[in-house]
Write a protein that holds these residues in place. Structure first.
Motif, PDB file in Angstrom:
ATOM      1  N   ASN A  29     -23.168 -37.811   9.523  1.00  0.00           N
ATOM      2  CA  ASN A  29     -24.414 -37.719   9.475  1.00  0.00           C
ATOM      3  C   ASN A  29     -25.670 -37.257  10.086  1.00  0.00           C
ATOM      4  OD1 ASN A  29     -24.746 -40.810   7.336  1.00  0.00           O
ATOM      5  ND2 ASN A  29     -23.292 -39.155   7.067  1.00  0.00           N
ATOM      6  N   LEU A  51     -26.755 -41.289   1.400  1.00  0.00           N
ATOM      7  CA  LEU A  51     -25.611 -40.540   1.614  1.00  0.00           C
ATOM      8  C   LEU A  51     -25.008 -41.316   3.377  1.00  0.00           C
ATOM      9  CD1 LEU A  51     -26.374 -37.095   0.769  1.00  0.00           C
ATOM     10  CD2 LEU A  51     -25.259 -38.462  -0.456  1.00  0.00           C
ATOM     11  N   SER A 102     -21.851 -41.788   4.531  1.00  0.00           N
ATOM     12  CA  SER A 102     -20.852 -41.046   3.642  1.00  0.00           C
ATOM     13  C   SER A 102     -19.362 -40.075   4.567  1.00  0.00           C
ATOM     14  CB  SER A 102     -21.228 -40.607   2.361  1.00  0.00           C
ATOM     15  OG  SER A 102     -22.464 -39.717   2.844  1.00  0.00           O
ATOM     16  N   THR A 103     -18.620 -39.548   3.580  1.00  0.00           N
ATOM     17  CA  THR A 103     -18.119 -38.702   4.415  1.00  0.00           C
ATOM     18  C   THR A 103     -17.638 -37.276   3.145  1.00  0.00           C
ATOM     19  OG1 THR A 103     -16.168 -39.765   3.901  1.00  0.00           O
ATOM     20  CG2 THR A 103     -16.613 -39.560   5.615  1.00  0.00           C
ATOM     21  N   VAL A 124     -18.607 -36.674  -3.078  1.00  0.00           N
ATOM     22  CA  VAL A 124     -18.506 -38.113  -1.705  1.00  0.00           C
ATOM     23  C   VAL A 124     -17.962 -38.932  -2.079  1.00  0.00           C
ATOM     24  CG1 VAL A 124     -20.511 -38.167  -0.859  1.00  0.00           C
ATOM     25  CG2 VAL A 124     -21.051 -36.463  -1.411  1.00  0.00           C
ATOM     26  N   VAL A 125     -17.756 -39.294  -0.306  1.00  0.00           N
ATOM     27  CA  VAL A 125     -16.866 -40.978  -0.441  1.00  0.00           C
ATOM     28  C   VAL A 125     -18.303 -41.865   0.368  1.00  0.00           C
ATOM     29  CG1 VAL A 125     -15.735 -42.174   0.276  1.00  0.00           C
ATOM     30  CG2 VAL A 125     -14.744 -40.270  -0.265  1.00  0.00           C
ATOM     31  N   LEU A 126     -19.078 -42.425  -0.612  1.00  0.00           N
ATOM     32  CA  LEU A 126     -19.879 -42.990   0.042  1.00  0.00           C
ATOM     33  C   LEU A 126     -19.418 -44.686   0.752  1.00  0.00           C
ATOM     34  CD1 LEU A 126     -22.242 -43.549  -3.342  1.00  0.00           C
ATOM     35  CD2 LEU A 126     -22.300 -42.131  -1.260  1.00  0.00           C
ATOM     36  N   ALA A 127     -20.699 -44.765   2.283  1.00  0.00           N
ATOM     37  CA  ALA A 127     -20.540 -45.791   2.586  1.00  0.00           C
ATOM     38  C   ALA A 127     -19.231 -47.417   1.809  1.00  0.00           C
ATOM     39  CB  ALA A 127     -20.994 -46.000   3.957  1.00  0.00           C
ATOM     40  N   GLU A 178     -16.829 -46.918   0.460  1.00  0.00           N
ATOM     41  CA  GLU A 178     -15.869 -46.725  -0.790  1.00  0.00           C
ATOM     42  C   GLU A 178     -14.021 -45.844  -0.056  1.00  0.00           C
ATOM     43  OE1 GLU A 178     -17.927 -45.557  -3.947  1.00  0.00           O
ATOM     44  OE2 GLU A 178     -17.569 -43.816  -2.919  1.00  0.00           O
ATOM     45  N   ARG A 218     -17.092 -38.051  -9.930  1.00  0.00           N
ATOM     46  CA  ARG A 218     -17.172 -37.600  -8.577  1.00  0.00           C
ATOM     47  C   ARG A 218     -16.741 -36.622  -8.257  1.00  0.00           C
ATOM     48  NH1 ARG A 218     -18.445 -41.773  -3.915  1.00  0.00           N
ATOM     49  NH2 ARG A 218     -19.413 -42.728  -6.412  1.00  0.00           N
TER      50      ARG A 218
END
Length: 136
Positions: free
Chosen positions: A28, A68, A71-72, A98-101, A103, A110
């Protein structure tokens, strides 16, 4: 054989730029995210166009502080293609999400198709000149 070795080295260098962007995303860190962008880079996403490294940085900083955060990105690189007589430009095509926090999987819908355009500077450093994504 020299050309293949030189191209393999250039491809590794280009891939390392993309890796650096995603490492900065995972941290981030908006400053590190745009450190590999040219000053006049562009970023075009559905509903959003950012021109210039500073505008891209500001948008990513706001994202990392908001939706975000934590996220990764999952990324499937499909290839690197070099352009021009001197092979100083490259196009990278990928499938990304994007993989949100919190998930663990990428939700349906997506995934995007991403296109990166990179250029090699006179001192041999690869930088992102343009990024674009659209629905997969």
């Amino acid at each position: 054989m020299t050309t293949t070795t030189a191209q393999d080295t250039a491809e590794q260098q280009v891939r390392s730029v993309i890796d650096a962007v995603y490492a900065a995303w995972a941290a981030n860190d908006a400053d590190a995210f745009v450190a590999v962008y040219t000053p006049d880079a562009t970023s075009a996403l559905p509903g959003s166009f950012r021109d210039g490294r500073e505008r891209i940085r500001a948008a990513m900083a706001a994202g990392f502080e908001g939706p975000l955060k934590g996220s990764t990105v999952r990324d499937e690189l499909h290839g690197v293609r070099f352009l021009g007589e001197f092979r100083d430009s490259a196009v990278v095509v990928a499938r990304s999400a994007v993989v949100l926090a919190g998930e663990t999987d990428v939700p349906d819908g997506r995934w995007v198709r991403a296109t990166w355009v990179l250029e090699r500077t006179s001192d041999g450093v690869w930088q992102v000149a343009a990024y674009h994504n659209c629905a997969d």
